[in-house]
Design a protein around this motif. Sequence first.
Motif, PDB file in Angstrom:
ATOM      1  N   VAL A 165       3.519   4.656  -1.487  1.00  0.00           N
ATOM      2  CA  VAL A 165       3.017   3.668  -0.338  1.00  0.00           C
ATOM      3  C   VAL A 165       3.176   2.338  -0.758  1.00  0.00           C
ATOM      4  O   VAL A 165       3.813   1.415   0.092  1.00  0.00           O
ATOM      5  CB  VAL A 165       1.321   3.895  -0.013  1.00  0.00           C
ATOM      6  N   ASP A 166       2.996   1.937  -1.802  1.00  0.00           N
ATOM      7  CA  ASP A 166       2.997   0.492  -2.292  1.00  0.00           C
ATOM      8  C   ASP A 166       4.562   0.136  -2.091  1.00  0.00           C
ATOM      9  O   ASP A 166       4.835  -0.879  -1.781  1.00  0.00           O
ATOM     10  CB  ASP A 166       2.560   0.327  -3.643  1.00  0.00           C
ATOM     11  N   LEU A 167       5.377   0.959  -2.881  1.00  0.00           N
ATOM     12  CA  LEU A 167       6.907   0.828  -2.771  1.00  0.00           C
ATOM     13  C   LEU A 167       7.249   0.629  -1.303  1.00  0.00           C
ATOM     14  O   LEU A 167       8.205  -0.123  -1.069  1.00  0.00           O
ATOM     15  CB  LEU A 167       7.621   2.096  -3.585  1.00  0.00           C
ATOM     16  N   ALA A 168       6.884   1.544  -0.442  1.00  0.00           N
ATOM     17  CA  ALA A 168       7.447   1.786   0.840  1.00  0.00           C
ATOM     18  C   ALA A 168       7.097   0.190   1.422  1.00  0.00           C
ATOM     19  O   ALA A 168       7.929  -0.270   2.128  1.00  0.00           O
ATOM     20  CB  ALA A 168       6.794   2.615   1.603  1.00  0.00           C
TER      21      ALA A 168
ATOM     22  N   LEU B 214       9.332  -2.306   0.131  1.00  0.00           N
ATOM     23  CA  LEU B 214      10.756  -2.260   0.669  1.00  0.00           C
ATOM     24  C   LEU B 214      10.705  -2.841   2.149  1.00  0.00           C
ATOM     25  O   LEU B 214      11.556  -3.807   2.511  1.00  0.00           O
ATOM     26  CB  LEU B 214      11.130  -0.976   0.407  1.00  0.00           C
ATOM     27  N   GLU B 215       9.715  -2.480   3.074  1.00  0.00           N
ATOM     28  CA  GLU B 215       9.504  -3.349   4.258  1.00  0.00           C
ATOM     29  C   GLU B 215       9.470  -4.629   4.302  1.00  0.00           C
ATOM     30  O   GLU B 215      10.330  -5.316   4.970  1.00  0.00           O
ATOM     31  CB  GLU B 215       8.247  -2.537   4.910  1.00  0.00           C
ATOM     32  N   GLN B 216       8.739  -5.323   3.286  1.00  0.00           N
ATOM     33  CA  GLN B 216       8.598  -6.608   3.150  1.00  0.00           C
ATOM     34  C   GLN B 216      10.012  -7.344   2.988  1.00  0.00           C
ATOM     35  O   GLN B 216      10.111  -8.291   3.838  1.00  0.00           O
ATOM     36  CB  GLN B 216       7.632  -6.842   2.185  1.00  0.00           C
ATOM     37  N   SER B 217      10.629  -6.668   1.861  1.00  0.00           N
ATOM     38  CA  SER B 217      11.834  -7.538   1.640  1.00  0.00           C
ATOM     39  C   SER B 217      12.921  -7.406   2.849  1.00  0.00           C
ATOM     40  O   SER B 217      13.766  -8.105   2.731  1.00  0.00           O
ATOM     41  CB  SER B 217      12.445  -6.864   0.444  1.00  0.00           C
ATOM     42  N   GLY B 218      12.938  -6.196   3.378  1.00  0.00           N
ATOM     43  CA  GLY B 218      13.609  -5.830   4.583  1.00  0.00           C
ATOM     44  C   GLY B 218      13.373  -7.165   5.609  1.00  0.00           C
ATOM     45  O   GLY B 218      14.388  -7.584   5.883  1.00  0.00           O
ATOM     46  N   LYS B 219      12.104  -7.190   5.839  1.00  0.00           N
ATOM     47  CA  LYS B 219      12.047  -8.409   6.785  1.00  0.00           C
ATOM     48  C   LYS B 219      12.420  -9.501   6.564  1.00  0.00           C
ATOM     49  O   LYS B 219      12.975 -10.256   7.450  1.00  0.00           O
ATOM     50  CB  LYS B 219      10.286  -8.364   6.816  1.00  0.00           C
ATOM     51  N   LYS B 220      12.241 -10.125   5.154  1.00  0.00           N
ATOM     52  CA  LYS B 220      12.826 -11.405   4.847  1.00  0.00           C
ATOM     53  C   LYS B 220      14.494 -11.467   5.303  1.00  0.00           C
ATOM     54  O   LYS B 220      14.646 -12.426   5.780  1.00  0.00           O
ATOM     55  CB  LYS B 220      12.529 -11.565   3.429  1.00  0.00           C
TER      56      LYS B 220
END
Lengths: 116, 116
Positions: B100-103, B106-112
């Motif tokens: 869950v933390d990994l997902a 990844l979502e965060q860095s994708g947003k950036k």
Amino acid sequence: MVAYLEAMDKVFKALADPQRRLLLDRLFECDGLSLKDLVEGLDISRQAVAKHLHLLEDAGLVVIHWQGRVKLHYLNPIPIRQIHDRWISKFSVPRVQALVDLARDLEQSGKKGDEP
Amino acid sequence: MVAYLEAMDKVFKALADPQRRLLLDRLFECDGLSLKDLVEGLDISRQAVAKHLHLLEDAGLVVIHWQGRVKLHYLNPIPIRQIHDRWISKFSVPRVQALVDLARDLEQSGKKGDEP
DNA sequence: AAGATAGGCAACCATATGGTTGCATGTCAA
DNA sequence: TTGACATGCAACCATATGGTTGCCTATCTT
């Protein structure tokens, strides 16, 4: 963020049906079952079960793996954990878990006294 | 056991609607709100909100406390935890949490990288 | 006491949902 | 290659669900 909420909407909708929850129970205790396997014991048509499995798959609660003509189904617990994390903060986990255990114990001792 | 499953059916049905989940979110961040408080910001009629709250209360996800003519609502996280425990075994919690933390990361860095 | 406020109850309506049946497709095995 | 087997797709139907409107009850406040 809005995309996340929409994705979770599918998860909650998928969990709303008792037959689909039974399917998840089956996969929880025995991962990698086929459609045919899962049809047995549900008392509804194969097509109905297939629809349920498609919803679960679309929600991400079940991942599939084709092996020839048979479709194997695997439980993915990540969305379940995300539901948990939405309304139970990390620091309150021990307290909540204690209450859950207490409730279960009370249920158990109540069962014992049911038929003396 | 069968009674437990039937009780949980109400919980899953209650969680199936996005408006009701929003209500739970509101109570999660600010416990003890009245019906009038909860109506604000939902863009549906008071009666509709009241129906939702009754379902949540009947499912045990919300407990109420009357204070004069105003009904205060409190979030009860126990059923949420029970959902979690149904499909996530104790020993697999760390692994699932890590995923869950990994997902999320990844979502965060994708947003950036979304708008450079 | 009287108006305003917080909430409850019931009837009604449009759509979503879970089920069925019938037929089509693709893969294995003799 | 042909029949059996595992699954997919589409149309249809009954009921469940979420919303509305209209009216009622109870409790504050002045």
